[in-house]
Design a protein around this motif. Structure first.
Motif, PDB file in Angstrom:
ATOM      1  N   UNK A  33       0.841  -1.199   0.000  1.00 38.02           N
ATOM      2  CA  UNK A  33       0.000   0.000   0.000  1.00 38.02           C
ATOM      3  C   UNK A  33       0.878   1.251   0.000  1.00 38.02           C
ATOM      4  N   UNK A  34       0.312   2.332  -0.489  1.00 33.52           N
ATOM      5  CA  UNK A  34       0.930   3.653  -0.341  1.00 33.52           C
ATOM      6  C   UNK A  34       0.108   4.393   0.697  1.00 33.52           C
ATOM      7  N   UNK A  41       0.676   5.524   8.040  1.00 36.85           N
ATOM      8  CA  UNK A  41       1.607   4.395   8.027  1.00 36.85           C
ATOM      9  C   UNK A  41       1.759   3.809   9.422  1.00 36.85           C
ATOM     10  N   UNK A  42       1.916   4.655  10.422  1.00 41.36           N
ATOM     11  CA  UNK A  42       2.055   4.177  11.800  1.00 41.36           C
ATOM     12  C   UNK A  42       0.822   3.396  12.250  1.00 41.36           C
ATOM     13  N   UNK A  47      -1.632  -2.038  13.265  1.00 44.88           N
ATOM     14  CA  UNK A  47      -2.627  -3.065  12.921  1.00 44.88           C
ATOM     15  C   UNK A  47      -1.937  -4.321  12.399  1.00 44.88           C
ATOM     16  N   UNK A  48      -0.889  -4.144  11.579  1.00 42.79           N
ATOM     17  CA  UNK A  48      -0.138  -5.293  11.054  1.00 42.79           C
ATOM     18  C   UNK A  48       0.515  -6.089  12.185  1.00 42.79           C
ATOM     19  N   UNK A  49       1.096  -5.385  13.153  1.00 45.22           N
ATOM     20  CA  UNK A  49       1.732  -6.054  14.294  1.00 45.22           C
ATOM     21  C   UNK A  49       0.698  -6.851  15.077  1.00 45.22           C
TER      22      UNK A  49
END
Length: 67
Positions: A33-34, A41-42, A47-49
């Motif tokens: 994603x951009x 981004x943070x 969310x990814x973590x």
């Protein structure tokens, strides 16, 4: 052609540059994603973590695994 991935090592503060590591792919988190800015981004990285920690906690652990 070489495959490149970006990995975030959770709960590790050392320097891994120039060292070999083994990465086990447990789950697909999202497509590339951009982001419109650093704050977006943070939020996505947080969310990814959370998703990665859930996937990691659900995996069977071999005998003797310290984590």
């Amino acid at each position: 052609d070489a495959i490149t991935i970006e990995a975030h090592v959770i709960d590790y503060a050392g320097d891994l540059y120039g060292r070999g590591i083994e990465i086990e792919l447990l789950a697909w988190l999202r497509d590339q994603m951009k982001f419109p800015g650093v704050e977006a981004l943070k939020r996505q990285l947080a969310a990814d973590v959370a998703r990665a920690e859930t996937a990691f906690a659900a995996r069977p652990r071999p005998t003797g695994d310290r984590r």
